[in-house]
Enzyme design. Structure first.
Site, mmCIF file in Angstrom:
data_model
loop_
_atom_site.group_PDB
_atom_site.id
_atom_site.type_symbol
_atom_site.label_atom_id
_atom_site.label_comp_id
_atom_site.label_asym_id
_atom_site.label_seq_id
_atom_site.Cartn_x
_atom_site.Cartn_y
_atom_site.Cartn_z
ATOM 1 N N PHE A 8 90.367 -35.730 120.985
ATOM 2 C CA PHE A 8 91.478 -36.627 120.628
ATOM 3 C C PHE A 8 92.477 -36.678 121.775
ATOM 4 O O PHE A 8 93.661 -36.452 121.623
ATOM 5 C CB PHE A 8 92.122 -36.136 119.324
ATOM 6 C CG PHE A 8 92.810 -37.221 118.536
ATOM 7 C CD1 PHE A 8 92.232 -38.476 118.366
ATOM 8 C CD2 PHE A 8 94.052 -36.989 117.957
ATOM 9 C CE1 PHE A 8 92.875 -39.469 117.636
ATOM 10 C CE2 PHE A 8 94.711 -37.980 117.220
ATOM 11 C CZ PHE A 8 94.105 -39.228 117.056
ATOM 12 N N THR A 96 85.311 -35.686 124.468
ATOM 13 C CA THR A 96 85.902 -34.451 124.998
ATOM 14 C C THR A 96 85.837 -34.494 126.521
ATOM 15 O O THR A 96 85.141 -35.335 127.091
ATOM 16 C CB THR A 96 85.154 -33.212 124.468
ATOM 17 O OG1 THR A 96 83.795 -33.281 124.872
ATOM 18 C CG2 THR A 96 85.225 -33.125 122.937
ATOM 19 N N LYS A 125 81.324 -38.155 130.379
ATOM 20 C CA LYS A 125 80.223 -38.334 131.323
ATOM 21 C C LYS A 125 79.340 -37.085 131.455
ATOM 22 O O LYS A 125 78.192 -37.170 131.882
ATOM 23 C CB LYS A 125 80.778 -38.733 132.684
ATOM 24 C CG LYS A 125 81.392 -40.136 132.669
ATOM 25 C CD LYS A 125 81.978 -40.521 134.011
ATOM 26 C CE LYS A 125 83.419 -40.120 134.163
ATOM 27 N NZ LYS A 125 84.391 -40.908 133.407
ATOM 28 N N VAL A 152 81.292 -45.963 132.520
ATOM 29 C CA VAL A 152 81.287 -46.598 133.839
ATOM 30 C C VAL A 152 82.149 -47.847 133.805
ATOM 31 O O VAL A 152 81.957 -48.708 132.947
ATOM 32 C CB VAL A 152 79.858 -46.985 134.279
ATOM 33 C CG1 VAL A 152 79.876 -47.597 135.675
ATOM 34 C CG2 VAL A 152 78.935 -45.778 134.245
ATOM 35 N N GLY A 154 85.279 -48.251 133.005
ATOM 36 C CA GLY A 154 86.359 -48.347 132.012
ATOM 37 C C GLY A 154 86.097 -49.512 131.085
ATOM 38 O O GLY A 154 85.118 -49.529 130.356
ATOM 39 N N GLY A 207 100.221 -40.704 137.735
ATOM 40 C CA GLY A 207 99.310 -40.378 136.630
ATOM 41 C C GLY A 207 97.891 -40.845 136.874
ATOM 42 O O GLY A 207 97.058 -40.828 135.963
ATOM 43 N N ASP A 221 83.028 -37.595 140.090
ATOM 44 C CA ASP A 221 83.160 -38.664 139.098
ATOM 45 C C ASP A 221 82.283 -39.858 139.494
ATOM 46 O O ASP A 221 81.559 -40.420 138.674
ATOM 47 C CB ASP A 221 84.634 -39.076 139.001
ATOM 48 C CG ASP A 221 84.844 -40.217 138.026
ATOM 49 O OD1 ASP A 221 84.544 -40.019 136.829
ATOM 50 O OD2 ASP A 221 85.289 -41.296 138.451
ATOM 51 N N LYS A 225 78.923 -41.491 137.431
ATOM 52 C CA LYS A 225 78.789 -42.911 137.081
ATOM 53 C C LYS A 225 77.536 -43.520 137.712
ATOM 54 O O LYS A 225 76.872 -44.373 137.122
ATOM 55 C CB LYS A 225 80.045 -43.670 137.516
ATOM 56 C CG LYS A 225 81.261 -43.276 136.670
ATOM 57 C CD LYS A 225 82.549 -43.751 137.294
ATOM 58 C CE LYS A 225 83.722 -43.525 136.353
ATOM 59 N NZ LYS A 225 85.016 -43.688 137.029
ATOM 60 N N GLY A 316 91.687 -45.976 132.396
ATOM 61 C CA GLY A 316 92.788 -46.224 131.483
ATOM 62 C C GLY A 316 92.321 -46.051 130.062
ATOM 63 O O GLY A 316 91.198 -46.435 129.726
#
Lengths: 337, 467
Positions: A8, A96, A125, A152, A154, A207, A221, A225, A316
């Site tokens: 969450f 998670t 991922k 992948v 977003g 951020g 990352d 992807k 995002g």
């Protein structure tokens, strides 16, 4: 349709919000009434068999950081595997945090859900980077869907674009700028001449980057992807261990300047052709992959249609949540009868 | 090298033989190889488990008690013969007796209910491997190595739930096998895995059907990305011909999967084709090693087809005793479904068709069937086909034999068939039917049984396989 949210964080919360705000449209256009019957995070679980009051869960989580304040619906310490097994639902959304050594705890969550015959939407991922062929096989064996559009691009529908819209074309290679943080840093270095450290600091302030940026700037990352895209679109059986990975940490301002003088830019590019690799690479500044800031771009080299490039915002919470919703609609369609 | 070694039931038939196996394991482990062992049930145990399960399902509790007594003595003796160390032996014996107790309870349960489902049968027949693995584990530890016995399911093999003939889910299996076994290999432990058995995703025991343990070896090999899979046998390796027929038969040192599968189909029952298929898919080199001579390289089976020039034929095999069924009738011409129908009838009767030959005039179809099934086949075909106007006659003939000439080098080499049949003519062997697939790996033909020895010897000589 009953949904369990496992994890969450930003994505899970954005999805819960989206379900609330879009409720009427979903019902009208798709006959879809998602009911969130359980929300689990690492502290405990909120469960209501006939649907949680999502507003209340969101407020409670926002106020206290944990989901207490929900009264009897909340049990501290109840873990996700129990909830997946015991609470009836059609779909489990696993969001998670990504972990790349063993893909846990996400991998166990996804496996448990598939075994129980639940459809799974995974935005994490880790499990896919480690064991995607195994999970796809398990989903198939149990006759359920495993969807992961949010992993992948977003909100940009990279995976389904390639899989569905390019059907019949031969895809020779896939290359892409898949990590917003790295691309933000490299763009800053090129446009303002700042050092990597100060660009990274700014990304953290805005951020875009985590306190420990290794996952992004180390190329991991991007590699995740790439693995997911290649397995889904090209039908390979890669895991992250098969990818040669070099991040952007060694890119200097001198490299950036030199590229500029040649009319080029340095980008962190993940590419799969015969092998899969992630590395900083020079491309002409006129190249379609040359996007700046936190944008993502993926290029498919196809026969006979030539090079096709898709550009969109890469990350995002809301963007990723929107792709979870897309997956949910697709599951609803596939199993409507 | 990472090597998966499989030992069959005959190679662990008693305590001394188990000890010999452990010695072989120690030898190759000392040479620096990382080993995973796959074991079958002790010789004849799986068959007797099948029988006792059937008897139990008829309510025969006496048979259950007698069987448990016999099987527990057999395994205890093997353990006592194979393991010297008191402590290890004690532990192994406790293990054996608790597994025998479990088995007894299950069999008595079956006797009480009087019903044997495929699921419970799988559970029962898997006990052969569940009992043999701990003995081998003990014997290996007795020689000073670390070892751990695992069932196929514990090792990570997941299958669908077709009990009796389950199919592995290979992606999830390879993932789990790697995760479970690699830490053991890294810390020098030799896993001993019960072959033939696996489990569903819910942990219910399944069996892999025919060729089970060899298949397990290929599956585990794919999981740990083994450099080679070694199957230990009482023979030297794959031979150019059956050494009982041809004195000068030689071991084949290298052969391709495709060729080996042709040999496996044609009577050289060394390795089940299913195991070879799996090894071939994961490009696992497969080696047949001799228990009598562990240092010999044995026969290497791999993906690459190596053809030395002039070396067109690799082996001559034959299936001793077959019947030839000929379905004929003038109006078969252009009736497309008849061939399908003929095969369907035989499939329904669970009859194995060894060879098919049809002339392009479509006047008749000729099928080779194992002799034991010959009359059953003729009867089944007559019942279904006679009177249909398409078929006039179903003729059966016994006392025949199939000879197969196998080798990848035949592909694209003109004149091989001519040479084969000239040799037959010179030896006045009459040929009844011929089949050659377009893969050109195999020319098969049918002759009289009395001529088989002469034919195989003559071909073996003519293609100079003994040299």
């Amino acid at each position: 349709m009953r949904v369990i949210l496992v994890g969450f964080g930003v994505v899970g919360r954005s999805f819960a919000e989206l379900v609330e705000t879009e409720a009427r449209k979903l019902d009208r256009d798709f006959g879809l009434r998602p009911r969130i019957v359980a929300v689990v995070d690492h502290l405990g679980a909120a469960v209501a068999e006939n649907g949680l009051d999502v507003r209340k869960v969101l407020e409670s989580k926002k106020k206290s950081g944990i989901m207490e304040g929900l009264g009897e619906q909340y049990s501290a310490g109840r873990n996700a595997l129990e909830v997946i097994k015991d609470v009836e639902c059609e779909v489990v959304v696993e969001s998670t945090p990504t972990e790349l050594q063993r893909g846990e705890p996400g991998l166990s969550h996804v496996r448990a859900a598939l075994k129980e015959g639940r459809h799974v939407i995974c935005t994490n991922k880790g499990p896919l980077a480690i064991a995607m062929p195994a999970l796809m096989e398990l989903a198939n064996h149990n006759n359920v869907l495993l969807k992961f559009s949010g992993t992948v691009g977003g909100g940009t529908p990279v995976l389904d674009f390639a899989k569905k819209c390019l059907e019949g074309s031969k895809i020779r290679s896939i290359s892409g700028i898949l990590n917003g943080t790295s691309n933000f840093i490299l763009s800053k270095m090129a446009s303002e001449g700042v050092t990597m450290q100060s660009a990274l600091a700014e990304a953290q302030k805005l951020g875009y980057a985590e306190a420990d940026p290794t996952y992004d700037v180390g190329g991991f990352d991007t590699a995740c992807k790439l693995v997911i895209t290649s397995n889904y679109v090209l039908g390979t059986s890669l895991s992250i261990k098969d990818v040669r990975i070099r991040g952007i940490t060694e890119v200097s301002n001198k490299d950036v300047e030199q590229a500029k003088s040649k009319g080029s830019v340095i980008k962190l590019i993940g590419k799969v052709e015969k092998n899969a690799r992630v590395q900083p690479q020079e491309i002409p500044s006129t190249h379609p992959l040359n996007v700046s800031g936190t944008f993502n771009a993926v290029s498919f080299d196809t026969v006979p249609a030539g090079e096709i490039t898709l550009v969109g915002k890469g990350a995002g919470g809301m963007e990723t949540a929107s792709s979870v919703l897309r997956d949910l609609i697709e599951i609803r369609r596939a199993f409507a009868r | 090298m990472k090597i998966v070694m499989k030992f069959g039931g005959a190679s662990i038939a008693d305590g001394d033989k188990v000890r010999r196996v452990a010695t072989i394991v120690r030898k190759f482990s000392r040479d620096g190889h990382k080993l995973v062992i796959i074991t079958s049930a002790m010789f004849s145990v799986t068959d007797s488990l099948q029988e006792v399960a059937k008897e139990a399902s008829k309510g025969d509790k006496k048979a259950v008690h007698e069987f448990i007594e016999a099987v527990s003595v057999k395994h205890r003796r093997a353990a006592e013969g194979a393991i010297m160390d008191e402590k290890i032996l004690g532990r192994t014996l406790v293990n054996i007796s608790s597994r025998c107790d479990e088995l007894k309870n299950i069999l008595l349960g079956i006797a009480h209910i009087g019903e044997l489902t495929p699921r419970s049968l799988d559970y029962v027949v898997g006990y052969g491997e569940r009992l043999s693995a701990p003995i081998l584990e003990g014997a290996i530890e007795d020689l000073g190595m670390k070892s751990k016995a695992l069932t196929g399911g514990e090792a990570g093999i997941v299958t669908d739930d077709r009990f009796g003939d389950a199919t592995p889910l290979m992606s999830i299996t390879t993932h789990q096998v790697r995760q479970n076994l690699e830490p053991m290999l890294d810390d020098g432990t030799v896993p001993v895995i019960s072959g033939f058995i696996a489990s569903t995703q819910d942990g219910v025991q399944t069996t892999l059907g025919r060729g089970g343990s060899d298949f397990s070896a290929s599956i585990i090999g794919a999981g740990i990305k083994a450099d080679e899979v070694w199957v230990w046998k009482d023979v030297d390796g794959l031979m150019t011909a059956n050494p009982k027929i041809v004195k000068s038969a030689k071991m084949i040192s290298e052969i391709s999967f495709a060729e080996a599968m042709e040999l496996a189909h044609f009577g050289a029952e060394v390795i089940h084709p299913r195991a070879l298929e799996c090894a071939s898919r994961y490009q696992l080199p497969f080696r047949i090693k001799s228990l009598k001579d562990p240092d010999s390289a044995g026969t290497l089976i791999e993906s690459k087809v190596k053809v030395k020039s002039g070396d067109v034929v690799k082996a001559i095999t034959n299936i001793g005793d077959v019947s030839l069924i000929t379905v004929s009738g003038a109006s078969m011409v252009g009736t497309p479904r008849l061939a399908a129908k003929v095969l369907q009838i035989l499939t329904d009767e669970e009859i194995d068709v060894l060879m098919i030959s049809q002339s392009s005039s479509e006047e008749s179809i000729t099928l080779a069937i194992p002799k034991a099934m010959g009359h059953k086949s003729q009867n089944a075909l007559e019942l279904s086909l006679l009177g249909s106007k398409q078929v006039r006659e179903v003729h059966a003939e016994d006392g025949l034999s199939i000879v197969a000439v196998v080798g990848a080098g035949m592909k694209g080499t003109p004149g091989v068939a001519a040479r084969v049949f000239q040799t037959m003519a010179k030896n006045s062997v009459n040929i009844r039917a011929i089949a050659q697939g377009s893969s050109e790996l195999n020319i098969s033909f049918i002759i009289r049984k009395e001529d088989a020895k002469k034919a195989v010897e003559a071909l073996h000589n003519d293609f100079k396989l003994g040299e």
